[in-house]
Design a protein around this motif. Structure first.
Motif, PDB file in Angstrom:
ATOM      1  N   ALA A 139       0.857  -1.179   0.000  1.00 14.59           N
ATOM      2  CA  ALA A 139       0.000   0.000   0.000  1.00 14.59           C
ATOM      3  C   ALA A 139       0.894   1.231   0.000  1.00 14.59           C
ATOM      4  CB  ALA A 139      -0.914   0.000   1.221  1.00 14.59           C
ATOM      5  N   PRO A 140       0.507   2.282  -0.686  1.00 14.66           N
ATOM      6  CA  PRO A 140       1.357   3.472  -0.790  1.00 14.66           C
ATOM      7  C   PRO A 140       1.638   4.104   0.569  1.00 14.66           C
ATOM      8  CG  PRO A 140      -0.393   3.536  -2.427  1.00 14.66           C
ATOM      9  CD  PRO A 140      -0.723   2.415  -1.491  1.00 14.66           C
ATOM     10  N   SER A 141       2.856   4.553   0.746  1.00 10.42           N
ATOM     11  CA  SER A 141       3.263   5.242   1.965  1.00 10.42           C
ATOM     12  C   SER A 141       3.044   6.747   1.830  1.00 10.42           C
ATOM     13  CB  SER A 141       4.743   4.966   2.259  1.00 10.42           C
ATOM     14  OG  SER A 141       4.973   3.596   2.478  1.00 10.42           O
ATOM     15  N   THR A 142       3.037   7.424   2.979  1.00 13.78           N
ATOM     16  CA  THR A 142       2.984   8.885   3.002  1.00 13.78           C
ATOM     17  C   THR A 142       4.124   9.378   3.896  1.00 13.78           C
ATOM     18  OG1 THR A 142       1.338   8.762   4.803  1.00 13.78           O
ATOM     19  CG2 THR A 142       0.504   9.051   2.560  1.00 13.78           C
ATOM     20  N   PRO A 143       5.374   9.167   3.450  1.00 10.00           N
ATOM     21  CA  PRO A 143       6.531   9.464   4.299  1.00 10.00           C
ATOM     22  C   PRO A 143       6.646  10.927   4.697  1.00 10.00           C
ATOM     23  CG  PRO A 143       7.220   9.042   2.042  1.00 10.00           C
ATOM     24  CD  PRO A 143       5.771   8.646   2.129  1.00 10.00           C
ATOM     25  N   GLU A 144       6.058  11.812   3.924  1.00 17.89           N
ATOM     26  CA  GLU A 144       6.145  13.234   4.245  1.00 17.89           C
ATOM     27  C   GLU A 144       5.489  13.562   5.588  1.00 17.89           C
ATOM     28  OE1 GLU A 144       2.369  12.493   1.949  1.00 17.89           O
ATOM     29  OE2 GLU A 144       4.482  11.890   1.766  1.00 17.89           O
ATOM     30  N   LYS A 145       4.576  12.706   6.033  1.00 15.33           N
ATOM     31  CA  LYS A 145       3.907  12.963   7.308  1.00 15.33           C
ATOM     32  C   LYS A 145       4.825  12.737   8.506  1.00 15.33           C
ATOM     33  CE  LYS A 145      -0.845  12.298   5.823  1.00 15.33           C
ATOM     34  NZ  LYS A 145      -2.155  11.666   6.127  1.00 15.33           N
ATOM     35  N   LEU A 146       5.929  12.035   8.294  1.00 15.69           N
ATOM     36  CA  LEU A 146       6.881  11.808   9.385  1.00 15.69           C
ATOM     37  C   LEU A 146       7.672  13.069   9.716  1.00 15.69           C
ATOM     38  CD1 LEU A 146       8.234   8.282   8.394  1.00 15.69           C
ATOM     39  CD2 LEU A 146       6.650   8.831  10.247  1.00 15.69           C
ATOM     40  N   ASP A 147       7.712  14.022   8.802  1.00 12.02           N
ATOM     41  CA  ASP A 147       8.456  15.263   9.056  1.00 12.02           C
ATOM     42  C   ASP A 147       7.785  16.096  10.139  1.00 12.02           C
ATOM     43  OD1 ASP A 147      10.276  14.563   7.101  1.00 12.02           O
ATOM     44  OD2 ASP A 147       9.185  15.624   5.506  1.00 12.02           O
ATOM     45  N   ASP A 148       6.477  16.033  10.183  1.00 10.85           N
ATOM     46  CA  ASP A 148       5.719  16.781  11.200  1.00 10.85           C
ATOM     47  C   ASP A 148       4.502  15.934  11.570  1.00 10.85           C
ATOM     48  OD1 ASP A 148       4.771  18.716  12.917  1.00 10.85           O
ATOM     49  OD2 ASP A 148       3.876  19.936  11.318  1.00 10.85           O
ATOM     50  N   PRO A 149       4.734  14.844  12.317  1.00  5.85           N
ATOM     51  CA  PRO A 149       3.671  13.855  12.550  1.00  5.85           C
ATOM     52  C   PRO A 149       2.473  14.429  13.301  1.00  5.85           C
ATOM     53  CG  PRO A 149       5.550  13.431  13.980  1.00  5.85           C
ATOM     54  CD  PRO A 149       5.991  14.479  13.004  1.00  5.85           C
TER      55      PRO A 149
END
Length: 211
Positions: A139-149
């Motif tokens: 399933a696609p990840s959304t790694p950008e959300k880890l920058d400002d969780p």
């Protein structure tokens, strides 16, 4: 982590340990958990995560049963599976689905380090030896959300022990006592007296989940 615990949790545990009803209990619990966490997911990405979540929660049921065999309590075994799910969500950047903040990942791992190391479970590999041979559906990840969780369903401050909220609303450490008589018909996925077989969303965890 803070969980909820009631008679249905013990009934579901018994059902999972009973061959004749294990398959329906497993299907019910997977269906329930997938639905709960899809409700937490970013609506723009929920549908594409469904098959992955089905695979994930089916695998964590094996973890749950193994933890019970290894001597962990019902609440502890269930918490272990919720921690695995949190690791998976973190790895995918699905922070809005997490049940505890990202800065508590290591603390939750450390509490069950002995179990996790025995079964090759790490934050990077949340299922360890319980991973299905073919792996989980991608399933696609959304790694950008880890920058400002942002994790609106997370409840921090419960990383040092297992906390259980009872039916009366009291929070106890370690979990409630097992009922004297466990009614398997009350297990998630098992047909009840009314003839229905749909799981209930009982708001089990510190957020909105049930196991």
């Amino acid at each position: 982590m803070k969980l909820r615990q009631n008679a249905r949790h013990f009934a579901s545990r018994t059902a999972l340990q009973t061959p004749v009803v294990r398959s329906v209990a497993t299907a019910g619990l997977v269906r329930l958990h997938t639905g709960v966490f899809l409700d937490k997911a970013d609506p723009a990405h929920a549908d594409e995560r469904e098959d992955h979540l089905d695979d994930l929660f089916e695998a964590t049921i094996d973890t749950y049963l193994r933890a019970l065999k290894d001597g962990y309590s019902e609440a502890e075994a269930r918490e272990i599976t919720h921690i695995q799910a949190a690791f998976d969500f973190y790895n995918h950047g699905w922070t809005e689905m997490m049940e505890f903040p990202t800065d508590e990942l290591d603390a939750h791992y450390d509490r069950y380090r002995e179990f996790f190391e025995r079964w090759d479970i790490t934050i990077d590999e949340p299922l360890g030896q319980f991973a299905p041979p073919a792996g989980l559906t991608e399933a696609p990840s959304t790694p950008e959300k880890l920058d400002d969780p942002v994790h609106p369903h997370a409840e921090g401050g419960f990383a040092d022990d297992v906390y259980v909220e009872t039916e009366s609303g009291e929070t106890v450490v370690g979990g409630r006592d097992e009922p004297a008589d466990v009614d398997v018909s009350q297990a998630v996925g098992v047909r009840d007296d009314a003839g229905t077989n749909a799981p209930e969303n009982e708001n089990e965890s510190g957020g909105d989940s049930e196991n």
